[in-house]
Design a protein around this motif. Sequence first.
Motif, PDB file in Angstrom:
ATOM      1  N   CYS A 121    -124.100 105.214 -18.190  1.00 28.46           N
ATOM      2  CA  CYS A 121    -122.994 105.085 -17.228  1.00 28.46           C
ATOM      3  C   CYS A 121    -121.780 105.906 -17.656  1.00 28.46           C
ATOM      4  CB  CYS A 121    -122.611 103.615 -17.070  1.00 28.46           C
ATOM      5  SG  CYS A 121    -123.866 102.639 -16.220  1.00 28.46           S
ATOM      6  N   VAL A 122    -121.534 105.979 -18.978  1.00 28.08           N
ATOM      7  CA  VAL A 122    -120.384 106.749 -19.459  1.00 28.08           C
ATOM      8  C   VAL A 122    -120.537 108.224 -19.101  1.00 28.08           C
ATOM      9  CG1 VAL A 122    -119.265 107.608 -21.551  1.00 28.08           C
ATOM     10  CG2 VAL A 122    -119.714 105.175 -21.296  1.00 28.08           C
ATOM     11  N   VAL A 123    -121.723 108.792 -19.327  1.00 36.89           N
ATOM     12  CA  VAL A 123    -121.897 110.238 -19.172  1.00 36.89           C
ATOM     13  C   VAL A 123    -122.252 110.659 -17.751  1.00 36.89           C
ATOM     14  CG1 VAL A 123    -122.553 110.529 -21.579  1.00 36.89           C
ATOM     15  CG2 VAL A 123    -124.323 110.127 -19.879  1.00 36.89           C
ATOM     16  N   LEU A 124    -122.835 109.768 -16.938  1.00 37.78           N
ATOM     17  CA  LEU A 124    -123.288 110.164 -15.610  1.00 37.78           C
ATOM     18  C   LEU A 124    -122.285 109.856 -14.498  1.00 37.78           C
ATOM     19  CD1 LEU A 124    -127.078 109.178 -15.695  1.00 37.78           C
ATOM     20  CD2 LEU A 124    -126.068 111.443 -15.956  1.00 37.78           C
ATOM     21  N   THR A 125    -121.332 108.974 -14.744  1.00 39.30           N
ATOM     22  CA  THR A 125    -120.367 108.633 -13.697  1.00 39.30           C
ATOM     23  C   THR A 125    -119.600 109.857 -13.226  1.00 39.30           C
ATOM     24  OG1 THR A 125    -120.104 106.389 -14.588  1.00 39.30           O
ATOM     25  CG2 THR A 125    -118.380 107.194 -13.127  1.00 39.30           C
ATOM     26  N   GLU A 126    -119.187 110.694 -14.171  1.00 40.48           N
ATOM     27  CA  GLU A 126    -118.430 111.899 -13.815  1.00 40.48           C
ATOM     28  C   GLU A 126    -119.256 112.825 -12.924  1.00 40.48           C
ATOM     29  OE1 GLU A 126    -116.352 115.752 -16.032  1.00 40.48           O
ATOM     30  OE2 GLU A 126    -117.089 114.052 -17.210  1.00 40.48           O
ATOM     31  N   PHE A 127    -120.549 112.990 -13.251  1.00 41.26           N
ATOM     32  CA  PHE A 127    -121.405 113.854 -12.440  1.00 41.26           C
ATOM     33  C   PHE A 127    -121.589 113.287 -11.037  1.00 41.26           C
ATOM     34  CE2 PHE A 127    -122.812 114.917 -16.788  1.00 41.26           C
ATOM     35  CZ  PHE A 127    -122.676 116.296 -16.752  1.00 41.26           C
ATOM     36  N   LEU A 515    -118.550  97.562 -15.542  1.00 44.66           N
ATOM     37  CA  LEU A 515    -117.129  97.768 -15.811  1.00 44.66           C
ATOM     38  C   LEU A 515    -116.842  99.211 -16.223  1.00 44.66           C
ATOM     39  CD1 LEU A 515    -116.417  94.454 -17.760  1.00 44.66           C
ATOM     40  CD2 LEU A 515    -115.833  94.969 -15.386  1.00 44.66           C
ATOM     41  N   ILE A 516    -117.775  99.823 -16.945  1.00 39.43           N
ATOM     42  CA  ILE A 516    -117.601 101.218 -17.348  1.00 39.43           C
ATOM     43  C   ILE A 516    -117.551 102.126 -16.124  1.00 39.43           C
ATOM     44  CG2 ILE A 516    -118.768 103.161 -18.469  1.00 39.43           C
ATOM     45  CD1 ILE A 516    -119.754 101.145 -20.586  1.00 39.43           C
ATOM     46  N   VAL A 517    -118.489 101.938 -15.206  1.00 38.93           N
ATOM     47  CA  VAL A 517    -118.517 102.749 -13.983  1.00 38.93           C
ATOM     48  C   VAL A 517    -117.249 102.533 -13.166  1.00 38.93           C
ATOM     49  CG1 VAL A 517    -119.693 103.061 -11.771  1.00 38.93           C
ATOM     50  CG2 VAL A 517    -121.025 102.864 -13.875  1.00 38.93           C
ATOM     51  N   CYS A 518    -116.845 101.272 -13.035  1.00 38.17           N
ATOM     52  CA  CYS A 518    -115.648 100.945 -12.252  1.00 38.17           C
ATOM     53  C   CYS A 518    -114.404 101.589 -12.854  1.00 38.17           C
ATOM     54  CB  CYS A 518    -115.492  99.429 -12.174  1.00 38.17           C
ATOM     55  SG  CYS A 518    -114.060  98.876 -11.236  1.00 38.17           S
ATOM     56  N   GLU A 519    -114.260 101.484 -14.165  1.00 33.35           N
ATOM     57  CA  GLU A 519    -113.068 102.013 -14.827  1.00 33.35           C
ATOM     58  C   GLU A 519    -113.047 103.536 -14.802  1.00 33.35           C
ATOM     59  OE1 GLU A 519    -109.393 101.576 -16.727  1.00 33.35           O
ATOM     60  OE2 GLU A 519    -110.703 100.145 -15.692  1.00 33.35           O
ATOM     61  N   GLN A 520    -114.185 104.170 -15.055  1.00 32.08           N
ATOM     62  CA  GLN A 520    -114.225 105.630 -15.037  1.00 32.08           C
ATOM     63  C   GLN A 520    -113.977 106.189 -13.641  1.00 32.08           C
ATOM     64  OE1 GLN A 520    -117.629 107.421 -17.004  1.00 32.08           O
ATOM     65  NE2 GLN A 520    -116.331 107.562 -18.803  1.00 32.08           N
ATOM     66  N   ALA A 521    -114.485 105.503 -12.631  1.00 28.84           N
ATOM     67  CA  ALA A 521    -114.239 105.947 -11.259  1.00 28.84           C
ATOM     68  C   ALA A 521    -112.762 105.820 -10.905  1.00 28.84           C
ATOM     69  CB  ALA A 521    -115.092 105.130 -10.282  1.00 28.84           C
ATOM     70  N   ARG A 522    -112.118 104.780 -11.399  1.00 29.58           N
ATOM     71  CA  ARG A 522    -110.698 104.574 -11.103  1.00 29.58           C
ATOM     72  C   ARG A 522    -109.834 105.619 -11.802  1.00 29.58           C
ATOM     73  NH1 ARG A 522    -106.434 102.036 -13.272  1.00 29.58           N
ATOM     74  NH2 ARG A 522    -107.637 101.387 -15.098  1.00 29.58           N
ATOM     75  N   GLN A 523    -110.242 106.060 -13.002  1.00 30.95           N
ATOM     76  CA  GLN A 523    -109.457 107.018 -13.764  1.00 30.95           C
ATOM     77  C   GLN A 523    -109.810 108.473 -13.463  1.00 30.95           C
ATOM     78  OE1 GLN A 523    -109.949 106.009 -17.886  1.00 30.95           O
ATOM     79  NE2 GLN A 523    -108.820 104.091 -17.732  1.00 30.95           N
ATOM     80  N   ALA A 524    -110.763 108.706 -12.556  1.00 32.74           N
ATOM     81  CA  ALA A 524    -111.180 110.066 -12.233  1.00 32.74           C
ATOM     82  C   ALA A 524    -110.076 110.813 -11.508  1.00 32.74           C
ATOM     83  CB  ALA A 524    -112.455 110.039 -11.394  1.00 32.74           C
ATOM     84  N   HIS A 525    -110.301 112.147 -11.328  1.00 33.30           N
ATOM     85  CA  HIS A 525    -109.293 113.005 -10.686  1.00 33.30           C
ATOM     86  C   HIS A 525    -108.971 112.501  -9.278  1.00 33.30           C
ATOM     87  CE1 HIS A 525    -107.069 116.564  -9.586  1.00 33.30           C
ATOM     88  NE2 HIS A 525    -107.888 116.783  -8.569  1.00 33.30           N
ATOM     89  N   ASP A 526    -109.994 112.277  -8.482  1.00 33.05           N
ATOM     90  CA  ASP A 526    -109.810 111.666  -7.168  1.00 33.05           C
ATOM     91  C   ASP A 526    -110.210 110.198  -7.300  1.00 33.05           C
ATOM     92  OD1 ASP A 526    -109.067 114.104  -6.143  1.00 33.05           O
ATOM     93  OD2 ASP A 526    -111.121 114.663  -5.625  1.00 33.05           O
ATOM     94  N   GLY A 527    -109.380 109.422  -7.949  1.00 35.81           N
ATOM     95  CA  GLY A 527    -109.713 108.055  -8.340  1.00 35.81           C
ATOM     96  C   GLY A 527    -110.247 107.209  -7.203  1.00 35.81           C
ATOM     97  N   TYR A 528    -111.315 106.450  -7.483  1.00 37.01           N
ATOM     98  CA  TYR A 528    -111.914 105.543  -6.501  1.00 37.01           C
ATOM     99  C   TYR A 528    -111.999 104.163  -7.121  1.00 37.01           C
ATOM    100  CZ  TYR A 528    -115.165 103.357  -3.292  1.00 37.01           C
ATOM    101  OH  TYR A 528    -115.739 102.489  -2.400  1.00 37.01           O
ATOM    102  N   ASP A 529    -111.559 103.176  -6.389  1.00 34.39           N
ATOM    103  CA  ASP A 529    -111.540 101.797  -6.871  1.00 34.39           C
ATOM    104  C   ASP A 529    -112.724 101.041  -6.282  1.00 34.39           C
ATOM    105  OD1 ASP A 529    -110.837  99.472  -8.079  1.00 34.39           O
ATOM    106  OD2 ASP A 529    -109.125  99.026  -6.790  1.00 34.39           O
ATOM    107  N   LEU A 530    -113.723 100.752  -7.127  1.00 27.15           N
ATOM    108  CA  LEU A 530    -114.890  99.994  -6.695  1.00 27.15           C
ATOM    109  C   LEU A 530    -114.523  98.514  -6.638  1.00 27.15           C
ATOM    110  CD1 LEU A 530    -117.907 100.071  -5.971  1.00 27.15           C
ATOM    111  CD2 LEU A 530    -118.429  99.842  -8.403  1.00 27.15           C
ATOM    112  N   LYS A 531    -114.507  97.957  -5.450  1.00 29.28           N
ATOM    113  CA  LYS A 531    -114.035  96.590  -5.245  1.00 29.28           C
ATOM    114  C   LYS A 531    -115.057  95.557  -5.720  1.00 29.28           C
ATOM    115  CE  LYS A 531    -110.273  97.973  -3.159  1.00 29.28           C
ATOM    116  NZ  LYS A 531    -108.952  97.835  -3.808  1.00 29.28           N
ATOM    117  N   PHE A 532    -114.536  94.386  -6.141  1.00 32.81           N
ATOM    118  CA  PHE A 532    -115.395  93.292  -6.606  1.00 32.81           C
ATOM    119  C   PHE A 532    -116.318  92.812  -5.493  1.00 32.81           C
ATOM    120  CE2 PHE A 532    -116.246  88.762  -7.106  1.00 32.81           C
ATOM    121  CZ  PHE A 532    -116.724  88.692  -8.398  1.00 32.81           C
TER     122      PHE A 532
END
Length: 556
Positions: A121-127, A515-532
């Motif tokens: 999840c750490v390495v593939l979320t960005e891709f 949580l890793i996917v959610c946090e990395q998506a939120r901190q990305a360049h075009d941040g996306y917030d994955l809702k609960f």
Amino acid sequence: MAPTVKVVLGSIAFAIFWVLAVFPAVPFMPIGRTAGSLLGALLMVIFRVITPDQAYAAIDLPILGLLFGTMVVSVYLERADMFVYLGKLLSWKSKGAKDLLCRICLISAISGAFFTNDTACVVLTEFVLKIAREQKLPPHPFLIALASSANIGSSATPIGNPQNLVIAVKSKISFGNFLFGIFPAMLLGVIVNALILLCMYWKLLSVHKDEEDATMEVDAEEERTLISHVELSHLTSSNSQEQNSELESINIYSSSNPNDPTNYIETTRNRGTLNESDNFHVSLNVNSYTNQVETLGNGGNPTESKIHKVPSLQSVSVKHSNSSKETANDGSMSSKSIPSLNGSEQENAALPKKWKRILWKTCVYLVTIGMLVALLLGLNMSWTTITAALALVLLDFKDAGPCLEKVSYSLLIFFCGMFITVHGFDEAGIPRKLWDFMEPYAKIDHIGGMTVLAAVIIVLSNLVSNVPTVLLLGARVASSAAAISPTSEKKAWLVLAWVSTVAGNLSLLGSAANLIVCEQARQAHDGYDLKFWTHLKFGVPSTIIVTAIGLTLIGR
């Protein structure tokens, strides 16, 4: 049960650990998970729930060694671009949004099985985010597919996730038996999980496909229209030029003396030259033609394109003038040969580095494959992974500090504190009483008992996290199953591994990978917030269906 004071104090220490582990940024004590686990362990000793010697004995060194070795190998695989290649597979010859979703499910499951779900999840979320952004796709179906499939895939191997490490060490089930015992359930679970995602988001992904097809049709129609306009302009221009040429020759001929043979011959020679150039020396610049059409299709100026288009289609190439230019440019060509030689020397100097890099990456992959083969042969898992990690350090032949700094030592410390805290809570007696109450209804030799056991594991995994659940229930579930048969004991361990892992897909808080996917998506360049709630709508049906299907296959 232990004395009442011991029970109360042990429960308080465990409650503090649980709150800080599940909610690491609580306002009244924002110290994080790692410090929270150490605080829980310290309170167990201070409250005299367990002795210091019992606390040290509770730390499971084989699990820590296996976890450390796996993380080091993952660091070197990342340096060898393994995850870059996996990321490229996501978009290689992709055939649309649904194809991309299925690829994410497959690749994340494989990555989770052999490189741990958290690492995948750490390495593939960005891709995944990058591909979704490039193809203008909604990211949340693909993020959910990544986290859920990585969790399901990680259930297949002892090195896939932390709870499987604990189960493999405590049950002494070999890597091969573990893999072949859960692999059929994992494979079918990934397929079913992908089908659930496609059913839930089919309309959303299809809308994007329809819009993409409509856009392509409009672009094609515009391109055909523009091409016809350019060709018409070219024909009009060609006809006008031919008429002008003939009018010019007629004027020349009529203005000259008809009795003068010299003027007649000159006029004839001029017309012959025009015909010859029309037949042999007109070259069509096809590349320029294509570029101008693309410029028009992309919103360029049609008038400018037509003006520049016609000369490119009627450019005259005279052979003897080209040869004279080549003769004139001999000096300049020889002067430019020196930089080209310097460039070739630089390329030759870079070749050894390139091949050295390729050789090193090949060695990293071979060592990793050797580690997996050794695990399949039944060698000690902790020492096998540590040996592979040290082999990679030696092959790198440089200071290992930068690579070892990437190891998550905070996770290792968290495990140490968790081992002590969970052992203290177990010594307080509450888990034992709860299991004594549930055991008669949780026998794995019939469907009803299997259903109750799965429900208990799912609830506890989402309340106290999956690793503490395995630590609390593992020995008891195995002991209860061993009373039935030795085969049932192995099946009980595998059921515990399967259910506690898939249970992480129930909610966003059920797994660290989520949580890793959610946090990395939120901190990305075009941040996306994955809702609960977005995750929960998928997580509940997927967890129930995938768990049930897997239970029918495990232990057969």
